[in-house]
Design a protein around this motif. Sequence first.
Motif, PDB file in Angstrom:
ATOM      1  N   MET A  51       0.985  -1.017   0.286  1.00  0.00           N
ATOM      2  CA  MET A  51      -0.014  -0.304  -0.487  1.00  0.00           C
ATOM      3  C   MET A  51       0.923   1.319   0.014  1.00  0.00           C
ATOM      4  O   MET A  51       1.907   1.286   1.032  1.00  0.00           O
ATOM      5  CB  MET A  51      -0.780   0.328   1.243  1.00  0.00           C
ATOM      6  CG  MET A  51      -0.650  -0.063   2.329  1.00  0.00           C
ATOM      7  SD  MET A  51      -1.571  -0.003   3.776  1.00  0.00           S
ATOM      8  CE  MET A  51      -0.022  -0.669   5.646  1.00  0.00           C
ATOM      9  N   THR A  53       0.497   5.944  -1.715  1.00  0.00           N
ATOM     10  CA  THR A  53       0.263   6.811  -2.368  1.00  0.00           C
ATOM     11  C   THR A  53       0.571   7.637  -3.084  1.00  0.00           C
ATOM     12  O   THR A  53       0.791   8.425  -3.349  1.00  0.00           O
ATOM     13  CB  THR A  53      -0.237   7.879  -1.163  1.00  0.00           C
ATOM     14  OG1 THR A  53       0.951   8.449  -0.500  1.00  0.00           O
ATOM     15  CG2 THR A  53      -1.374   7.394   0.115  1.00  0.00           C
ATOM     16  N   GLN A  64      -5.880   6.712  -2.907  1.00  0.00           N
ATOM     17  CA  GLN A  64      -4.796   5.526  -1.683  1.00  0.00           C
ATOM     18  C   GLN A  64      -5.048   5.576  -0.383  1.00  0.00           C
ATOM     19  O   GLN A  64      -5.047   5.162   0.078  1.00  0.00           O
ATOM     20  CB  GLN A  64      -3.668   5.263  -2.552  1.00  0.00           C
ATOM     21  CG  GLN A  64      -3.888   4.778  -4.069  1.00  0.00           C
ATOM     22  CD  GLN A  64      -2.469   5.364  -4.326  1.00  0.00           C
ATOM     23  OE1 GLN A  64      -1.865   5.675  -4.837  1.00  0.00           O
ATOM     24  NE2 GLN A  64      -1.710   4.322  -5.876  1.00  0.00           N
ATOM     25  N   THR A  67      -8.243   4.584   1.424  1.00  0.00           N
ATOM     26  CA  THR A  67      -8.017   3.441   1.715  1.00  0.00           C
ATOM     27  C   THR A  67      -7.278   2.456   2.453  1.00  0.00           C
ATOM     28  O   THR A  67      -7.117   2.090   3.793  1.00  0.00           O
ATOM     29  CB  THR A  67      -7.438   2.913   0.248  1.00  0.00           C
ATOM     30  OG1 THR A  67      -8.234   3.040  -0.569  1.00  0.00           O
ATOM     31  CG2 THR A  67      -7.665   0.913   0.418  1.00  0.00           C
ATOM     32  N   ILE A  68      -6.348   3.884   2.906  1.00  0.00           N
ATOM     33  CA  ILE A  68      -4.865   3.232   4.298  1.00  0.00           C
ATOM     34  C   ILE A  68      -5.452   3.917   5.055  1.00  0.00           C
ATOM     35  O   ILE A  68      -5.812   2.929   6.511  1.00  0.00           O
ATOM     36  CB  ILE A  68      -3.645   4.185   3.560  1.00  0.00           C
ATOM     37  CG1 ILE A  68      -2.890   3.484   2.967  1.00  0.00           C
ATOM     38  CG2 ILE A  68      -3.019   3.710   4.683  1.00  0.00           C
ATOM     39  CD1 ILE A  68      -1.375   4.179   2.296  1.00  0.00           C
ATOM     40  N   TYR A  71      -8.168   1.728   6.403  1.00  0.00           N
ATOM     41  CA  TYR A  71      -8.175  -0.205   7.693  1.00  0.00           C
ATOM     42  C   TYR A  71      -8.035   0.106   8.980  1.00  0.00           C
ATOM     43  O   TYR A  71      -8.515  -0.985   9.063  1.00  0.00           O
ATOM     44  CB  TYR A  71      -6.535  -0.167   6.331  1.00  0.00           C
ATOM     45  CG  TYR A  71      -6.460  -0.852   5.383  1.00  0.00           C
ATOM     46  CD1 TYR A  71      -7.796  -1.724   4.720  1.00  0.00           C
ATOM     47  CD2 TYR A  71      -5.483  -0.451   4.793  1.00  0.00           C
ATOM     48  CE1 TYR A  71      -7.776  -2.143   3.599  1.00  0.00           C
ATOM     49  CE2 TYR A  71      -5.481  -1.130   2.655  1.00  0.00           C
ATOM     50  CZ  TYR A  71      -6.179  -1.381   2.510  1.00  0.00           C
ATOM     51  OH  TYR A  71      -6.469  -2.104   1.148  1.00  0.00           O
ATOM     52  N   HIS A 147       2.574  -2.089   4.355  1.00  0.00           N
ATOM     53  CA  HIS A 147       1.450  -3.221   3.610  1.00  0.00           C
ATOM     54  C   HIS A 147       1.074  -3.852   4.884  1.00  0.00           C
ATOM     55  O   HIS A 147       1.098  -3.670   5.616  1.00  0.00           O
ATOM     56  CB  HIS A 147       2.690  -4.425   3.162  1.00  0.00           C
ATOM     57  CG  HIS A 147       3.278  -4.973   3.797  1.00  0.00           C
ATOM     58  ND1 HIS A 147       3.264  -6.623   4.595  1.00  0.00           N
ATOM     59  CD2 HIS A 147       4.663  -4.719   4.651  1.00  0.00           C
ATOM     60  CE1 HIS A 147       3.796  -6.876   5.491  1.00  0.00           C
ATOM     61  NE2 HIS A 147       5.425  -5.797   5.261  1.00  0.00           N
ATOM     62  N   CYS A 148      -0.186  -4.746   3.862  1.00  0.00           N
ATOM     63  CA  CYS A 148      -1.413  -5.187   5.072  1.00  0.00           C
ATOM     64  C   CYS A 148      -1.172  -6.674   5.028  1.00  0.00           C
ATOM     65  O   CYS A 148      -0.387  -7.046   3.533  1.00  0.00           O
ATOM     66  CB  CYS A 148      -2.037  -4.363   5.130  1.00  0.00           C
ATOM     67  SG  CYS A 148      -3.601  -5.102   3.165  1.00  0.00           S
TER      68      CYS A 148
END
Length: 299
Positions: A51, A53, A64, A67-68, A71, A147-148
């Motif tokens: 992940m 931006t 982006q 979205t982060i 989470y 990252h996720c």
Amino acid sequence: MNPSARAVVIGGGVVGASTLYHLAKIGWSDVMLIEKSELTSGSTWHAAGGMHTFNGEANISRLQKYTIDLYREIEALSGQSCGLHPNGGLMLAATAGRTRQSETHLLARPLPWHGNRNDLAQGGRALQSLIDTSHFIGALWRADGGHCDPSGTTQAYVKAARLLGASVERFTRVQSLAQRADGSWDVVTDKGTVHAEHVVNCGGLWAREIGHMVGIELPVLAMEHHYLLTEDIPELQGRQQEIVNTTDYAGEIYMRQERGGALIGTYEPHGIVWSPLKTPDDFFDAAPARRLRAPGAIL
């Protein structure tokens, strides 16, 4: 299984789960996700989970960032971890001797951080100990990357959506879609039929086949992609923090830490088309699409 829903989402990967959550969040509590197997059993379960931006299009970059931040929202709402590793991201710019693509992409505009080879050697090596700085002239560092865990993130979306009234039907296969005269849909499954005002196609690898159910030829093709997981790497032992996610645009390769080793993925320049149901030759003999009646829609 409920016999009706305002919207049916087909596909239990991260995209389908996110769609379900967002519909429930805006007040569409009567929504259902249908997944033919277990959640994340398609491409989501083996995604790298990167992940960031960094994008040349400002609106995509804002999406982006949304979205982060999302989470963390669904983690708090659901109690399910998304496995977030906010360790940042490093975008490498290659020397002109290799290619000017990444150099132009990264350095030919105002950036938060970039420099010459000495800057990379001093700053980049501290962030990413596995790169050979002789191959690069600079880098862009972004603190908002990382990252996720894609599977955990999907479960968090689903749990949050269920708290808002949405339902999920696993191990349920959609067999056909039939549109009624009023534009609504009969979603025929192996466990019964669901009448829905809207249908959302989030089938991922199978999205094209779902489109075929209503005579639509979607330009969605799955391509073979490879990544590898290494054993433990000595240079990563004893570090207090993970190395940062790293992308080399010229080399078309990305890397992040995976426990004591690394996950490395490449973008194949001559990728091979893959489909669970069709052969590559079938992709170039598409049937003409037909116009669907409003107000119902399949996306």
